[in-house]
Design an enzyme around this catalytic site. Structure first.
Site, PDB file in Angstrom:
ATOM      1  N   GLY A  33       0.773  -1.235   0.000  1.00  0.00           N
ATOM      2  CA  GLY A  33       0.000   0.000   0.000  1.00  0.00           C
ATOM      3  C   GLY A  33       0.800   1.278   0.000  1.00  0.00           C
ATOM      4  O   GLY A  33       0.353   2.288   0.546  1.00  0.00           O
ATOM      5  N   THR A  34       1.981   1.283  -0.626  1.00  0.00           N
ATOM      6  CA  THR A  34       2.761   2.520  -0.661  1.00  0.00           C
ATOM      7  C   THR A  34       2.067   3.599  -1.494  1.00  0.00           C
ATOM      8  O   THR A  34       2.125   4.783  -1.152  1.00  0.00           O
ATOM      9  CB  THR A  34       4.181   2.272  -1.216  1.00  0.00           C
ATOM     10  OG1 THR A  34       4.090   1.652  -2.499  1.00  0.00           O
ATOM     11  CG2 THR A  34       4.973   1.376  -0.261  1.00  0.00           C
ATOM     12  N   ASN A  35       1.415   3.194  -2.573  1.00  0.00           N
ATOM     13  CA  ASN A  35       0.673   4.182  -3.360  1.00  0.00           C
ATOM     14  C   ASN A  35      -0.576   4.653  -2.622  1.00  0.00           C
ATOM     15  O   ASN A  35      -0.971   5.820  -2.741  1.00  0.00           O
ATOM     16  CB  ASN A  35       0.312   3.614  -4.731  1.00  0.00           C
ATOM     17  CG  ASN A  35       1.461   3.702  -5.715  1.00  0.00           C
ATOM     18  OD1 ASN A  35       2.010   4.782  -5.941  1.00  0.00           O
ATOM     19  ND2 ASN A  35       1.843   2.583  -6.306  1.00  0.00           N
ATOM     20  N   LEU A  82     -10.433  -7.125 -13.042  1.00  0.00           N
ATOM     21  CA  LEU A  82     -11.748  -6.607 -12.686  1.00  0.00           C
ATOM     22  C   LEU A  82     -12.848  -7.295 -13.490  1.00  0.00           C
ATOM     23  O   LEU A  82     -12.672  -7.584 -14.677  1.00  0.00           O
ATOM     24  CB  LEU A  82     -11.811  -5.101 -12.948  1.00  0.00           C
ATOM     25  CG  LEU A  82     -10.861  -4.204 -12.163  1.00  0.00           C
ATOM     26  CD1 LEU A  82     -11.156  -2.749 -12.490  1.00  0.00           C
ATOM     27  CD2 LEU A  82     -10.962  -4.446 -10.676  1.00  0.00           C
ATOM     28  N   ASN A  89      -5.532   3.378 -12.905  1.00  0.00           N
ATOM     29  CA  ASN A  89      -4.512   2.424 -12.469  1.00  0.00           C
ATOM     30  C   ASN A  89      -3.139   3.078 -12.543  1.00  0.00           C
ATOM     31  O   ASN A  89      -2.887   3.921 -13.408  1.00  0.00           O
ATOM     32  CB  ASN A  89      -4.550   1.182 -13.372  1.00  0.00           C
ATOM     33  CG  ASN A  89      -3.508   0.152 -12.984  1.00  0.00           C
ATOM     34  OD1 ASN A  89      -3.458  -0.296 -11.846  1.00  0.00           O
ATOM     35  ND2 ASN A  89      -2.661  -0.224 -13.933  1.00  0.00           N
ATOM     36  N   HIS A 128       0.751   2.130 -13.237  1.00  0.00           N
ATOM     37  CA  HIS A 128       1.583   1.045 -13.781  1.00  0.00           C
ATOM     38  C   HIS A 128       3.044   1.475 -13.765  1.00  0.00           C
ATOM     39  O   HIS A 128       3.373   2.603 -14.157  1.00  0.00           O
ATOM     40  CB  HIS A 128       1.161   0.710 -15.208  1.00  0.00           C
ATOM     41  CG  HIS A 128       1.930  -0.441 -15.790  1.00  0.00           C
ATOM     42  ND1 HIS A 128       1.670  -1.744 -15.439  1.00  0.00           N
ATOM     43  CD2 HIS A 128       2.974  -0.475 -16.659  1.00  0.00           C
ATOM     44  CE1 HIS A 128       2.524  -2.541 -16.081  1.00  0.00           C
ATOM     45  NE2 HIS A 128       3.313  -1.792 -16.821  1.00  0.00           N
TER      46      HIS A 128
END
Length: 208
Positions: free
Chosen positions: A12-14, A94, A108, A110
């Site tokens: 979960g760094t983003n 998804l 998203n 990437h």
């Protein structure tokens, strides 16, 4: 106020970059209404809890088949009626219904400069391994809208990062996160939250 739902599979760094961006005012007119992970042990869930954000796990391992998982996942999303869904290291394909229901409302991050090193099989550390194998001199990160393809939706932001001679996949991954991902994801969310992103002819444009 833009209601954001964040989907994440790992550390979960983003997600933390988004939380910090809202806290410091880098992201305005937005709040996170829920964090969903497919991994019960994801540290991202702890990050959400520490920030007082509603969080839950919807794991495919806990359902008889993919269809049941998709139904549960969609229910967890729809309960919060999000305006924007952010895939921040979410390693789950998804359901098509979700993409249709939230057209141009899913983004998203990437870890490469799309269209390089993207598509099926390119995720996480694998991207950086392939970058080093190919010997390219510049890599980076991309924020894009999600469509039915893999990493094929309209591009919102990209930021380049130089590849260094002594890089390992791990060192390159860390630098791409610090110099690109954690910078452009909050910028993209802020732009969307304040109506500065327009989609036309399959391309995303930033409005001044």
């Amino acid at each position: 106020m833009l209601k954001i739902l964040v989907c994440v599979s790992g550390g979960g760094t983003n997600l933390q970059a988004i939380i910090d961006g809202i806290a410091c005012g880098e992201i305005t007119n937005a709040r996170i209404v829920r964090v969903i992970s497919n991994n019960r042990n994801a540290y991202a869930l702890e990050r959400a809890g520490a920030a007082g954000i509603d969080a839950c796990c919807v794991s495919p391992k806990e359902y008889a088949d993919r269809e049941q998982f998709h139904e549960a996942f969609l229910q967890a999303v729809e309960e919060k009626e999000p305006d924007l869904i952010v895939l921040a290291g979410f390693l789950v394909v998804l359901p098509e219904k979700m993409i249709q229901n939230y057209r141009n409302r899913i983004i998203n991050i990437h870890p490469s400069l799309i269209p390089s090193f993207c598509g099926k099989g390119y995720y996480g550390l694998k991207v950086h391994e392939k970058v080093l194998e190919r010997g390219v001199k510049v890599t980076g990160a991309t924020v894009h809208f999600v469509d039915e393809g893999t990493d094929t939706g309209p591009i919102i932001f990209q930021k380049a990062v130089m590849v260094e001679e002594k890089d390992t996949p791990e060192s390159l991954q860390k630098r791409v996160m610090e110099q690109a991902e954690w910078q452009i994801l909050p910028r993209a969310i802020d732009a969307i939250a304040n109506g500065r992103v327009r989609i036309e002819d399959g391309k995303a444009w930033l409005l001044k």
